[in-house]
Design a protein around this motif. Structure first.
Motif, PDB file in Angstrom:
ATOM      1  N   SER A 209      32.539 -20.988  30.717  1.00  0.00           N
ATOM      2  CA  SER A 209      31.430 -21.686  29.680  1.00  0.00           C
ATOM      3  C   SER A 209      31.058 -22.985  30.529  1.00  0.00           C
ATOM      4  O   SER A 209      31.863 -23.458  31.390  1.00  0.00           O
ATOM      5  N   LEU A 210      30.371 -23.613  29.888  1.00  0.00           N
ATOM      6  CA  LEU A 210      30.012 -25.336  30.267  1.00  0.00           C
ATOM      7  C   LEU A 210      31.380 -25.873  30.300  1.00  0.00           C
ATOM      8  O   LEU A 210      31.671 -26.944  31.139  1.00  0.00           O
ATOM      9  N   ALA A 211      32.090 -25.831  29.163  1.00  0.00           N
ATOM     10  CA  ALA A 211      33.298 -26.524  29.127  1.00  0.00           C
ATOM     11  C   ALA A 211      34.465 -26.361  30.182  1.00  0.00           C
ATOM     12  O   ALA A 211      35.282 -27.177  30.379  1.00  0.00           O
ATOM     13  N   ASP A 212      34.145 -25.228  31.014  1.00  0.00           N
ATOM     14  CA  ASP A 212      35.241 -24.893  31.993  1.00  0.00           C
ATOM     15  C   ASP A 212      34.687 -25.519  33.247  1.00  0.00           C
ATOM     16  O   ASP A 212      35.566 -25.283  34.178  1.00  0.00           O
ATOM     17  N   VAL A 213      33.646 -26.154  33.327  1.00  0.00           N
ATOM     18  CA  VAL A 213      33.174 -26.888  34.636  1.00  0.00           C
ATOM     19  C   VAL A 213      33.215 -28.657  34.461  1.00  0.00           C
ATOM     20  O   VAL A 213      33.080 -29.000  33.268  1.00  0.00           O
ATOM     21  N   THR A 214      33.132 -29.007  35.819  1.00  0.00           N
ATOM     22  CA  THR A 214      32.767 -30.633  35.558  1.00  0.00           C
ATOM     23  C   THR A 214      31.238 -31.094  35.536  1.00  0.00           C
ATOM     24  O   THR A 214      30.551 -30.014  35.604  1.00  0.00           O
ATOM     25  N   GLY A 215      30.899 -32.289  35.451  1.00  0.00           N
ATOM     26  CA  GLY A 215      29.758 -32.424  35.477  1.00  0.00           C
ATOM     27  C   GLY A 215      28.954 -32.406  36.697  1.00  0.00           C
ATOM     28  O   GLY A 215      27.640 -32.602  36.694  1.00  0.00           O
ATOM     29  N   HIS A 216      29.904 -32.078  37.815  1.00  0.00           N
ATOM     30  CA  HIS A 216      29.222 -32.031  39.217  1.00  0.00           C
ATOM     31  C   HIS A 216      29.550 -30.807  39.649  1.00  0.00           C
ATOM     32  O   HIS A 216      28.922 -30.537  41.070  1.00  0.00           O
ATOM     33  N   THR A 217      30.172 -30.004  39.210  1.00  0.00           N
ATOM     34  CA  THR A 217      30.568 -28.750  39.754  1.00  0.00           C
ATOM     35  C   THR A 217      29.246 -27.811  40.225  1.00  0.00           C
ATOM     36  O   THR A 217      28.139 -27.620  39.478  1.00  0.00           O
ATOM     37  N   HIS A 218      29.530 -27.336  41.415  1.00  0.00           N
ATOM     38  CA  HIS A 218      28.302 -26.383  41.941  1.00  0.00           C
ATOM     39  C   HIS A 218      28.825 -24.763  41.691  1.00  0.00           C
ATOM     40  O   HIS A 218      30.111 -24.544  42.464  1.00  0.00           O
ATOM     41  N   VAL A 219      28.399 -23.959  41.218  1.00  0.00           N
ATOM     42  CA  VAL A 219      28.588 -22.545  40.823  1.00  0.00           C
ATOM     43  C   VAL A 219      27.984 -21.487  41.593  1.00  0.00           C
ATOM     44  O   VAL A 219      26.663 -21.549  41.910  1.00  0.00           O
ATOM     45  N   ASN A 220      28.679 -21.049  42.664  1.00  0.00           N
ATOM     46  CA  ASN A 220      28.047 -19.731  43.207  1.00  0.00           C
ATOM     47  C   ASN A 220      28.422 -18.480  42.241  1.00  0.00           C
ATOM     48  O   ASN A 220      29.715 -17.929  42.242  1.00  0.00           O
ATOM     49  N   ALA A 221      27.406 -18.078  41.608  1.00  0.00           N
ATOM     50  CA  ALA A 221      27.475 -16.752  40.671  1.00  0.00           C
ATOM     51  C   ALA A 221      27.205 -15.598  41.515  1.00  0.00           C
ATOM     52  O   ALA A 221      26.037 -15.089  41.620  1.00  0.00           O
ATOM     53  N   ILE A 222      28.224 -14.791  41.818  1.00  0.00           N
ATOM     54  CA  ILE A 222      28.251 -13.749  42.848  1.00  0.00           C
ATOM     55  C   ILE A 222      28.321 -12.561  42.110  1.00  0.00           C
ATOM     56  O   ILE A 222      27.480 -11.547  42.675  1.00  0.00           O
ATOM     57  N   GLY A 223      29.024 -12.380  41.164  1.00  0.00           N
ATOM     58  CA  GLY A 223      29.722 -10.991  40.718  1.00  0.00           C
ATOM     59  C   GLY A 223      28.448 -10.096  39.867  1.00  0.00           C
ATOM     60  O   GLY A 223      28.507  -8.805  40.166  1.00  0.00           O
ATOM     61  N   ALA A 224      27.176 -10.585  39.448  1.00  0.00           N
ATOM     62  CA  ALA A 224      26.483  -9.756  38.756  1.00  0.00           C
ATOM     63  C   ALA A 224      25.460  -9.408  39.834  1.00  0.00           C
ATOM     64  O   ALA A 224      24.815  -9.839  40.273  1.00  0.00           O
ATOM     65  N   ASP A 225      25.509  -7.953  39.679  1.00  0.00           N
ATOM     66  CA  ASP A 225      24.582  -7.148  40.662  1.00  0.00           C
ATOM     67  C   ASP A 225      23.994  -6.130  40.256  1.00  0.00           C
ATOM     68  O   ASP A 225      23.624  -4.961  40.667  1.00  0.00           O
ATOM     69  N   ALA A 226      24.017  -5.640  38.672  1.00  0.00           N
ATOM     70  CA  ALA A 226      23.504  -4.688  38.039  1.00  0.00           C
ATOM     71  C   ALA A 226      22.929  -5.066  36.774  1.00  0.00           C
ATOM     72  O   ALA A 226      23.550  -6.183  36.086  1.00  0.00           O
ATOM     73  N   PRO A 227      21.994  -4.598  35.895  1.00  0.00           N
ATOM     74  CA  PRO A 227      21.620  -5.037  34.793  1.00  0.00           C
ATOM     75  C   PRO A 227      22.949  -5.015  33.537  1.00  0.00           C
ATOM     76  O   PRO A 227      23.823  -3.981  33.736  1.00  0.00           O
ATOM     77  N   GLY A 228      22.961  -6.208  32.809  1.00  0.00           N
ATOM     78  CA  GLY A 228      24.077  -5.981  31.845  1.00  0.00           C
ATOM     79  C   GLY A 228      25.227  -6.848  32.213  1.00  0.00           C
ATOM     80  O   GLY A 228      26.055  -7.220  31.518  1.00  0.00           O
ATOM     81  N   LYS A 229      25.398  -7.090  33.620  1.00  0.00           N
ATOM     82  CA  LYS A 229      26.518  -7.896  34.045  1.00  0.00           C
ATOM     83  C   LYS A 229      26.322  -9.477  33.886  1.00  0.00           C
ATOM     84  O   LYS A 229      24.957  -9.934  33.957  1.00  0.00           O
ATOM     85  N   ALA A 233      28.318 -18.130  30.838  1.00  0.00           N
ATOM     86  CA  ALA A 233      27.880 -18.266  29.371  1.00  0.00           C
ATOM     87  C   ALA A 233      26.788 -19.100  29.512  1.00  0.00           C
ATOM     88  O   ALA A 233      26.142 -19.707  30.280  1.00  0.00           O
ATOM     89  N   ASP A 234      25.813 -18.729  28.274  1.00  0.00           N
ATOM     90  CA  ASP A 234      24.427 -19.352  28.228  1.00  0.00           C
ATOM     91  C   ASP A 234      24.552 -20.907  28.189  1.00  0.00           C
ATOM     92  O   ASP A 234      23.475 -21.362  29.061  1.00  0.00           O
ATOM     93  N   ASP A 235      25.375 -21.491  27.463  1.00  0.00           N
ATOM     94  CA  ASP A 235      25.421 -22.856  27.483  1.00  0.00           C
ATOM     95  C   ASP A 235      25.526 -23.143  28.847  1.00  0.00           C
ATOM     96  O   ASP A 235      24.733 -24.520  29.076  1.00  0.00           O
ATOM     97  N   LEU A 236      26.217 -22.800  30.092  1.00  0.00           N
ATOM     98  CA  LEU A 236      26.362 -23.096  31.070  1.00  0.00           C
ATOM     99  C   LEU A 236      24.885 -22.963  31.945  1.00  0.00           C
ATOM    100  O   LEU A 236      24.678 -24.105  32.931  1.00  0.00           O
ATOM    101  N   LEU A 237      24.522 -21.884  31.827  1.00  0.00           N
ATOM    102  CA  LEU A 237      23.117 -21.573  32.528  1.00  0.00           C
ATOM    103  C   LEU A 237      22.035 -22.447  32.081  1.00  0.00           C
ATOM    104  O   LEU A 237      21.064 -22.929  32.979  1.00  0.00           O
ATOM    105  N   GLU A 238      22.055 -22.687  30.870  1.00  0.00           N
ATOM    106  CA  GLU A 238      20.952 -23.477  30.424  1.00  0.00           C
ATOM    107  C   GLU A 238      20.903 -24.963  30.630  1.00  0.00           C
ATOM    108  O   GLU A 238      19.934 -25.749  30.953  1.00  0.00           O
ATOM    109  N   MET A 239      22.249 -25.579  30.991  1.00  0.00           N
ATOM    110  CA  MET A 239      22.337 -26.731  31.317  1.00  0.00           C
ATOM    111  C   MET A 239      22.123 -27.001  32.703  1.00  0.00           C
ATOM    112  O   MET A 239      21.795 -28.216  33.188  1.00  0.00           O
ATOM    113  N   ALA A 240      22.487 -26.146  33.584  1.00  0.00           N
ATOM    114  CA  ALA A 240      22.613 -26.284  35.156  1.00  0.00           C
ATOM    115  C   ALA A 240      21.024 -26.174  35.698  1.00  0.00           C
ATOM    116  O   ALA A 240      20.201 -25.661  35.266  1.00  0.00           O
TER     117      ALA A 240
END
Length: 329
Positions: A209-229, A233-240
């Motif tokens: 989630s957003l609380a799990d990262v710092t204000g400058h963290t760069h995240v490589n989201a690698i795992g999702a490779d199929a619908p539903g994965k 969290a949405d709060d992190l994606l919305e803020m980034a």
């Protein structure tokens, strides 16, 4: 002409990390400049075997070299327990674009791990803070190894925090990299408070989630490779500041696919495709940039670019098993 058969060991030997990163970066640039063809990844679902096949063809022209190929890859989670086989198998056919001759048949699983790490390294180079020295990894499976190997080419990584529920996998990771980095086990939050975070898990319920990262963290989201994965969290994606590898693939089966389908994310939330950042059509990190996320689904152009590196190096060294594919042609 002869076709080279290159197994996993040969792919590992010739997929030199820095060279693969350069090739993948060139592939992203070629796509951004409309010098690539990449039909959408197609899926063959096999619920009766708890698995699927994916077909990934592509052609690209970097201006210095061009290449074409097709990867036929699968995900069968029951393979290790039921058949003593890896979850992911794959075959790459690397072809001469001019004649269509199959120059090489390569192990696609090894190729996938190499090009996935390289893509994260390219994204990290453009989106992470310049002085990044720490890397967090959530998920200590096969992909985690090439994440560290490749990202450490893009930034001077010193500290590594790895988080995984499987203690055996964590132990193996620590043993592999303990002599090269200050590497330790930690929580997801500890991993997320590194300068760079790579998530390489198959989950369908967000774990970062957003609380799990710092204000400058760069995240490589690698795992999702199929619908539903869905790892983040949405709060992190919305803020980034959200950078994707391919619009069609990411909205269908990438990290953003779930919030996208629910209307949580929309066009305005996507900053750019990574190719646009590479060629300068969209900004990378600036002093004002906060959290960044790279949604990596894995593109066929990455496979072709990596196969190009492996084939050329194997050919030069005389490695691989040559055979006459068409019998005397």
């Amino acid at each position: 002409m002869q076709t080279l058969l290159l197994d996993g060991d040969a792919v590992d030997a010739h997929a030199e990390t820095a060279a693969v990163i350069r090739a993948v970066e060139a592939a992203f640039a070629a796509a951004a400049r409309d010098r690539a063809q990449m039909p959408a990844k197609s899926y063959v679902d096999l619920p009766q075997y708890n698995g699927d096949f994916r077909s990934m063809p592509a052609y690209l022209d970097t201006g210095e070299w061009d290449a074409a190929g097709l990867k036929w890859v699968n995900v069968h989670p029951d393979n290790p327990a039921d058949h003593g086989l890896p979850t992911v198998l794959g075959t790459m056919i690397y072809s001469d674009p001019e004649t269509a001759y199959p120059l090489a048949i390569l192990d696609g699983a090894s190729l996938t791990t190499k090009r996935t790490g390289a893509a994260a390294a390219v994204a990290t180079d453009y989106l992470a803070v310049e002085d990044a020295t720490s890397l967090g990894i959530v998920g200590a499976g096969v992909q985690s190894y090439t994440q560290l190997e490749a990202i450490s080419e893009a930034r001077s990584i010193e500290e590594v925090v790895v988080s995984d529920l499987d203690e055996a996998r964590v132990t193996a990771f620590l043993e592999r990299f303990g002599d090269e980095f200050d590497v330790r086990e930690g929580s997801i939050t500890e991993a997320g408070h590194c300068d760079v975070l790579s998530t390489v898990t198959p989950v369908d319920e967000p774990i970062v989630s957003l609380a799990d990262v710092t204000g400058h963290t760069h995240v490589n989201a690698i795992g999702a490779d199929a619908p539903g994965k869905h790892e983040l969290a949405d709060d992190l994606l919305e803020m980034a500041t959200l950078v994707i590898d391919d619009y069609e693939q990411c909205t269908h089966s990438g990290e953003i696919n779930v919030p996208w389908s629910r209307g949580v994310l929309e066009e305005a939330d996507i900053h750019a495709e990574i190719g646009a950042v590479v060629v300068g059509e969209a900004a990378g990190r600036t002093p004002e940039t906060g959290v960044t996320v790279f949604d990596s689904t894995g593109l066929a152009i990455q496979d072709v670019a990596t196969a190009h590196v492996v084939y050329e190096r194997a050919l030069e060294s005389g490695d691989g098993v040559p055979f006459d594919f068409f019998g005397g042609t």
